[in-house]
Scaffold this motif. Structure first.
Motif, PDB file in Angstrom:
ATOM      1  N   ILE A   1      -0.519   5.087   8.177  1.00 14.91           N
ATOM      2  CA  ILE A   1       0.596   6.036   8.141  1.00 14.91           C
ATOM      3  C   ILE A   1       1.801   5.406   7.449  1.00 14.91           C
ATOM      4  CG2 ILE A   1       2.279   7.284   9.547  1.00 14.91           C
ATOM      5  CD1 ILE A   1       0.049   7.773  11.583  1.00 14.91           C
ATOM      6  N   ILE A   2       2.099   4.144   7.785  1.00 14.31           N
ATOM      7  CA  ILE A   2       3.213   3.451   7.132  1.00 14.31           C
ATOM      8  C   ILE A   2       2.947   3.328   5.633  1.00 14.31           C
ATOM      9  CG2 ILE A   2       4.372   1.221   6.922  1.00 14.31           C
ATOM     10  CD1 ILE A   2       4.141   0.913   9.936  1.00 14.31           C
ATOM     11  N   SER A   3       1.695   3.017   5.274  1.00 17.71           N
ATOM     12  CA  SER A   3       1.340   2.926   3.859  1.00 17.71           C
ATOM     13  C   SER A   3       1.514   4.277   3.169  1.00 17.71           C
ATOM     14  CB  SER A   3      -0.106   2.447   3.717  1.00 17.71           C
ATOM     15  OG  SER A   3      -0.504   2.433   2.361  1.00 17.71           O
ATOM     16  N   ASN A   4       1.079   5.356   3.833  1.00 15.99           N
ATOM     17  CA  ASN A   4       1.216   6.691   3.254  1.00 15.99           C
ATOM     18  C   ASN A   4       2.671   7.091   3.092  1.00 15.99           C
ATOM     19  OD1 ASN A   4      -1.543   6.940   3.154  1.00 15.99           O
ATOM     20  ND2 ASN A   4      -1.723   8.248   4.964  1.00 15.99           N
ATOM     21  N   PHE A   5       3.519   6.674   4.034  1.00 12.74           N
ATOM     22  CA  PHE A   5       4.943   6.978   3.910  1.00 12.74           C
ATOM     23  C   PHE A   5       5.540   6.300   2.685  1.00 12.74           C
ATOM     24  CE2 PHE A   5       5.258   8.868   8.133  1.00 12.74           C
ATOM     25  CZ  PHE A   5       6.298   9.759   7.940  1.00 12.74           C
TER      26      PHE A   5
ATOM     27  N   ALA B   1      16.184  11.215   4.546  1.00  9.81           N
ATOM     28  CA  ALA B   1      16.622  10.811   5.886  1.00  9.81           C
ATOM     29  C   ALA B   1      15.489  10.970   6.892  1.00  9.81           C
ATOM     30  CB  ALA B   1      17.829  11.647   6.314  1.00  9.81           C
ATOM     31  N   ILE B   2      14.720  12.081   6.775  1.00  9.22           N
ATOM     32  CA  ILE B   2      13.589  12.306   7.677  1.00  9.22           C
ATOM     33  C   ILE B   2      12.525  11.238   7.488  1.00  9.22           C
ATOM     34  CG2 ILE B   2      11.658  13.855   8.158  1.00  9.22           C
ATOM     35  CD1 ILE B   2      13.546  16.203   7.585  1.00  9.22           C
ATOM     36  N   VAL B   3      12.228  10.909   6.229  1.00 13.68           N
ATOM     37  CA  VAL B   3      11.223   9.882   5.935  1.00 13.68           C
ATOM     38  C   VAL B   3      11.663   8.528   6.491  1.00 13.68           C
ATOM     39  CG1 VAL B   3      10.089   8.587   4.095  1.00 13.68           C
ATOM     40  CG2 VAL B   3      10.294  11.069   3.921  1.00 13.68           C
ATOM     41  N   ALA B   4      12.952   8.194   6.294  1.00 13.72           N
ATOM     42  CA  ALA B   4      13.464   6.905   6.786  1.00 13.72           C
ATOM     43  C   ALA B   4      13.410   6.838   8.311  1.00 13.72           C
ATOM     44  CB  ALA B   4      14.895   6.701   6.295  1.00 13.72           C
TER      45      ALA B   4
ATOM     46  N   SER C   1       7.794   1.843  12.868  1.00 12.43           N
ATOM     47  CA  SER C   1       8.037   0.399  12.993  1.00 12.43           C
ATOM     48  C   SER C   1       8.287   0.015  14.444  1.00 12.43           C
ATOM     49  CB  SER C   1       9.239  -0.013  12.129  1.00 12.43           C
ATOM     50  OG  SER C   1       8.976   0.216  10.766  1.00 12.43           O
ATOM     51  N   ARG C   2       8.987   0.887  15.171  1.00 14.72           N
ATOM     52  CA  ARG C   2       9.230   0.612  16.593  1.00 14.72           C
ATOM     53  C   ARG C   2       7.932   0.633  17.379  1.00 14.72           C
ATOM     54  NH1 ARG C   2      13.945   4.348  18.821  1.00 14.72           N
ATOM     55  NH2 ARG C   2      13.336   3.228  20.717  1.00 14.72           N
ATOM     56  N   ILE C   3       7.057   1.595  17.068  1.00 16.23           N
ATOM     57  CA  ILE C   3       5.757   1.641  17.743  1.00 16.23           C
ATOM     58  C   ILE C   3       4.972   0.370  17.455  1.00 16.23           C
ATOM     59  CG2 ILE C   3       3.523   2.831  17.822  1.00 16.23           C
ATOM     60  CD1 ILE C   3       5.030   5.428  17.210  1.00 16.23           C
TER      61      ILE C   3
ATOM     62  N   VAL D   1       3.608  -2.430  20.191  1.00 18.32           N
ATOM     63  CA  VAL D   1       2.211  -2.859  20.289  1.00 18.32           C
ATOM     64  C   VAL D   1       2.118  -4.379  20.173  1.00 18.32           C
ATOM     65  CG1 VAL D   1      -0.045  -2.784  19.165  1.00 18.32           C
ATOM     66  CG2 VAL D   1       1.262  -0.687  19.467  1.00 18.32           C
ATOM     67  N   LEU D   2       2.856  -4.954  19.216  1.00 23.04           N
ATOM     68  CA  LEU D   2       2.841  -6.410  19.063  1.00 23.04           C
ATOM     69  C   LEU D   2       3.434  -7.096  20.285  1.00 23.04           C
ATOM     70  CD1 LEU D   2       3.893  -6.756  15.300  1.00 23.04           C
ATOM     71  CD2 LEU D   2       1.617  -7.083  16.285  1.00 23.04           C
TER      72      LEU D   2
END
Length: 317
Positions: free
Chosen positions: A78-82, A133-136, A143-145, A149-150
């Motif tokens: 998902i991060i890559s797709n964004f 703004a929505i994408v950011a 990133s928070r998720i 997890v980490l």
């Protein structure tokens, strides 16, 4: 005077005195043995509790490891797709700008009117500002998720067998705070005052359990309008010190001497097991450290954890 009778009675008295002394000695020995057995029984009970808790943590760890793995994969793509979507949007906005610049060159009045009306109807100017703004914001949420997890993996060290390593206690505290954030964010403000503390030889997942139990207890002790939890670290000679203080309700003097006893709790029935602090005490003791508590009703509580920077050879990894 009947000397033979007197001698006989004296001998009897002496023998009786010896028996009494022997009985007193036996009674003292039995008392010591009973105290030793009582202490041993308490240690076995605590060890049993710790074993049950370890098994529980292992089960939770296996479950969390699977969940973390399953979450990490979709988050990654998902991060890559964004990132790809942002690139595509930049190209679309660039092309849109070219179209807008070419509006004045269009000869047909009807076509020009239709373009302007469609641009206004679709709120293209607003979309140009809002979409980035929505994408950011979405990227920040992902990133928070990923960080959570980490942190969960760091908290329980789910991908390895617990062992003695040199680890940074600040990393352990931070990962613990992220894992229990939902438990404390509406109850207290956390203030961190980290000193210059070297890595210590420890089993960090076990220390994370200690930090978790103490911080959650502190959050639960807060008044309704919230309070403050201060976490301070520093070195004291060959030891690392972690102080966790709160300005909550405090602990009464009568309860203070019992808070580390297994199954002792001041919480209502069904709200606590009374095992958290006894397990914390056992973990710190196994680390050759000390944990002491200062508290006063209406003022707050401070737990002071002292841990050696390096363990004796018997615990070396």
């Amino acid at each position: 005077m009947q000397w033979r009778l007197l001698v006989h009675r004296l001998r009897y008295l002496l023998r009786t005195s010896g028996v009494i002394d022997a009985l007193a000695c036996s009674e003292a020995s039995l008392s010591q043995a009973n105290a030793a057995l009582t202490e041993m029984n308490e240690k076995f009970a605590l060890a049993h509790v710790q074993l049950l808790q370890s098994e529980k943590m292992a089960s939770i760890g296996q479950l969390a490891a699977g969940v973390a793995h399953e979450i990490n994969n979709p988050i990654g793509y998902i991060i890559s797709n964004f990132g790809t979507l942002e690139t595509y949007l930049e190209k679309l906005f660039t092309m849109l700008g070219v179209y807008e610049g070419a509006e004045q060159l269009i000869g047909s009045l009807d076509a020009l009117t239709r373009l302007k009306a469609t641009r206004i109807e679709l709120e293209m100017d607003l979309l140009r500002e809002d979409i980035p703004a929505i994408v950011a914001e979405s990227r920040e949420g992902l990133s928070r998720i990923k960080d959570i997890v980490l942190s969960l993996k760091d908290f329980a060290r789910l991908d390895s067998i617990p062992a003695w390593h040199f680890d940074n206690i600040h990393k352990g505290i931070d990962s613990t705070l992220k894992v229990i954030n939902n438990e404390i964010k509406f109850r207290a403000e956390v203030i961190k005052e980290y000193g210059n503390v070297r890595d210590i030889e420890c089993v960090l997942p076990q220390l994370n359990q200690v930090f978790m139990n103490i911080i959650i207890n502190a959050a639960h002790a807060m008044p309704e309008n919230g309070g403050k939890i201060k976490i301070r670290t520093y070195e004291d000679g060959d030891d690392a010190v972690v102080e966790i203080s709160d300005n909550g309700n405090g602990i009464s003097e009568s309860d203070l001497s019992r808070i580390f006893d297994p199954f002792f709790t001041t919480k209502p029935v069904g709200k606590g097991t009374g095992l958290g602090l006894s397990i914390a005490y056992g973990i710190i003791n196994s680390h050759r450290g000390k944990i002491i508590v200062d508290s006063a009703i209406g003022t707050g509580t401070t737990f002071r954890i002292t841990l050696p920077l390096r363990q004796p050879p018997i615990h070396s990894s």
